[in-house]
Design a protein around this motif. Structure first.
Motif, mmCIF file in Angstrom:
data_model
loop_
_atom_site.group_PDB
_atom_site.id
_atom_site.type_symbol
_atom_site.label_atom_id
_atom_site.label_comp_id
_atom_site.label_asym_id
_atom_site.label_seq_id
_atom_site.Cartn_x
_atom_site.Cartn_y
_atom_site.Cartn_z
ATOM 1 N N GLY A 42 0.787 -1.225 0.000
ATOM 2 C CA GLY A 42 0.000 0.000 0.000
ATOM 3 C C GLY A 42 0.819 1.275 0.000
ATOM 4 N N HIS A 43 2.131 1.147 -0.189
ATOM 5 C CA HIS A 43 2.998 2.327 -0.171
ATOM 6 C C HIS A 43 3.444 2.721 -1.576
ATOM 7 C CE1 HIS A 43 4.254 3.225 4.154
ATOM 8 N NE2 HIS A 43 3.241 2.382 4.234
ATOM 9 N N ASN A 111 3.033 13.909 -2.637
ATOM 10 C CA ASN A 111 1.800 14.572 -2.203
ATOM 11 C C ASN A 111 0.610 14.206 -3.068
ATOM 12 O OD1 ASN A 111 2.066 16.434 0.184
ATOM 13 N ND2 ASN A 111 3.844 17.113 -0.999
ATOM 14 N N ARG A 112 0.857 13.877 -4.324
ATOM 15 C CA ARG A 112 -0.260 13.439 -5.165
ATOM 16 C C ARG A 112 -0.703 12.037 -4.784
ATOM 17 N NH1 ARG A 112 -0.052 16.008 -11.106
ATOM 18 N NH2 ARG A 112 -1.916 14.745 -11.211
ATOM 19 N N ALA A 113 0.245 11.212 -4.358
ATOM 20 C CA ALA A 113 -0.092 9.857 -3.936
ATOM 21 C C ALA A 113 -0.753 9.844 -2.558
ATOM 22 C CB ALA A 113 1.162 8.992 -3.916
ATOM 23 N N ASN A 136 -5.478 6.502 -1.725
ATOM 24 C CA ASN A 136 -6.378 5.673 -2.534
ATOM 25 C C ASN A 136 -5.535 4.823 -3.483
ATOM 26 O OD1 ASN A 136 -9.116 6.932 -1.778
ATOM 27 N ND2 ASN A 136 -7.963 8.717 -2.500
ATOM 28 N N LEU A 137 -6.139 3.766 -3.992
ATOM 29 C CA LEU A 137 -5.434 2.936 -4.955
ATOM 30 C C LEU A 137 -5.031 3.774 -6.158
ATOM 31 C CD1 LEU A 137 -7.513 -0.384 -4.932
ATOM 32 C CD2 LEU A 137 -5.279 0.049 -3.881
ATOM 33 N N ILE A 138 -3.833 3.538 -6.650
ATOM 34 C CA ILE A 138 -3.297 4.286 -7.790
ATOM 35 C C ILE A 138 -3.266 3.378 -9.011
ATOM 36 C CG2 ILE A 138 -1.262 5.453 -8.712
ATOM 37 C CD1 ILE A 138 -0.573 6.262 -5.856
#
Length: 456
Positions: A42-43, A111-113, A136-138
């Protein structure tokens, strides 16, 4: 390449296990150090021309791997004192006189992630975390858009300021030399975009059950990521002659040299458009190129979803054909720095001219019949308040594009920030109140020079 050089690789499998791998030459030039770290579930990790693996825990074999000489050799050569845990980035990383070259990209992508993390803008790359837990999931499209940013609406917005020019050009001419400058008496640094003009290509790999790679030729901000499927490789492997394998792919993606312009090449199609945009980046991007990118990226993602060689090849061919048509249209539309024959006014030509905000910013007046100079931005910043910016496109020209804009309503979500902000159009703040101008002019004329303030 020798001591001080290094490389970073990422390894990801279909079930989601991901590792970051670093390797660096040792001082003898005869061996190397390497380390790898597992990315926590999740990172999100960003590598921006700098190592990111930090302290290596020799007791944690589930999350770290390293070369057998890492600890002993770094101590032997005086690179590490042997105290505590070895910090790979601090010991072997190189951070020259341009830390923002790396840090702006870390700041933006992290920051976008993970917007909720609200990571500050650190100048030192070592101050950023190794990874962040995503909000959130990317997905693939999210990553594509990460690459396309010029830090719009942040303190690093590359369309603003003196280097943005008349029409918000976010490209930067890399100066080169030691410390980022070929000029020994002129030191400085500017933001390095995630999308830069000298990009040869950009990829987003998706190691799913149906693995594929999305490929964007030239700089991703003005390009489209098209799918290339792993299953196509299996089909191509059954063909005896190498030249016959090309039938499985769009031909334009197999042709082209950077040393020779060619309309047969996908790379040249996207490269030509991104270069032509230097004439008037803001207008071309908002009116034509960004809407085209959004439309064709949606089609490319749909083609990837179909996951057939036929669908992938079709989108590869179609997008290149469209992009050459876009190139031809932009040559006509912005010829001679006018706005020529737009969709709803096909018989008319409109003057664009210098934006009024830019003219005010540089102190434009009757003295400009002679060459004028501008004073340092920093000397002017404390002297004048900020002025709002006018639209680059005159209203009558905007009205002439109503039909085109309506036909691309799907782009409204992406473009709304640009449309809604007057400040997006130009270069920064401008010479403010008249008292301040008079005071500055008197001080400068005392030095025998005619200067105007160029604000950033």
């Amino acid at each position: 390449e020798g001591w001080g050089s290094g490389e970073a690789l990422t390894i990801v499998d279909a079930v989601g296990e991901a590792w970051v791998f670093h390797i660096s030459a040792d001082p003898t030039h005869k061996s190397a150090y390497w380390a790898a770290q597992r990315v926590p579930e999740g990172h999100f990790v960003v590598i921006a021309n700098a190592f990111v693996i930090r302290e290596i825990d020799p007791e944690d074999r589930d999350h770290f791997m390293w070369s057998s000489n890492l600890f002993s050799s770094t101590r032997e050569h005086g690179l590490w004192d042997g105290e505590g845990k070895l910090d790979f980035s601090a010991v072997l990383g190189k951070y020259d006189d341009r830390p923002w070259y790396t840090s702006t990209r870390l700041y933006s992508a992290l920051n976008r992630a993970a917007p909720s993390a609200k990571i500050p803008a650190y100048e030192n790359p070592l101050d950023y975390p190794w990874s962040v837990q995503v909000d959130n999931l990317i997905g693939p499209e999210d990553l594509m858009n990460f690459y396309r940013t010029f830090y719009e609406d942040t303190q690093f917005d590359m369309e603003k300021g003196a280097l943005g020019g008349f029409f918000g050009l976010p490209y930067r001419l890399e100066i080169g030399g030691e410390g980022g400058s070929s000029y020994p008496n002129t030191k400085g640094q500017f933001a390095r975009g995630l999308s830069i003009p000298r990009t040869a290509y950009c990829i987003v790999a998706h190691p799913s059950e149906n693995p594929l790679v999305y490929l964007a030729m030239d700089m991703p901000a003005t390009s489209v990521f098209v799918p290339f499927l792993a299953s196509t490789l299996k089909e191509a492997s059954k063909v005896e002659k190498l030249e016959d394998t090309m039938k499985f792919y769009g031909e334009a993606y197999s042709k082209g040299l950077r040393t020779q312009f060619s309309r047969d090449s996908a790379w040249w199609a996207f490269d030509f458009v991104s270069n032509w945009m230097t004439i008037n980046f803001h207008n071309m991007s908002r009116q034509y190129v960004y809407p085209a990118v959004a439309e064709w990226q949606s089609k490319a993602l749909a083609a990837a979803e179909a996951y057939t060689t036929e669908s992938a090849k079709a989108i590869q061919e179609s997008v290149v054909d469209f992009w050459w048509g876009l190139a031809d249209m932009l040559v006509v539309r912005y010829n001679d720095n006018y706005f020529n024959f737009p969709e709803n006014k096909p018989d008319e030509v409109f003057t664009i001219g210098y934006p009024e905000s830019w003219l005010k910013m540089v102190g434009y007046d009757n003295d400009w019949v002679r060459p004028q100079k501008v004073e340092s931005v920093k000397k002017c910043n404390a002297m004048h308040p900020t002025l709002a910016f006018d639209s680059v496109l005159p209203e009558r020209m905007v009205q002439s594009l109503t039909k085109y804009t309506d036909s691309h309503s799907h782009y409204v979500v992406i473009a709304v920030a640009a449309v809604g902000m007057a400040a997006i159009f130009m270069m920064g703040a401008v010479a403010g109140n008249q008292y301040g101008r008079r005071q500055a002019k008197r001080a400068m004329e005392a030095e025998g020079q005619n200067y105007h303030c160029l604000m950033g």
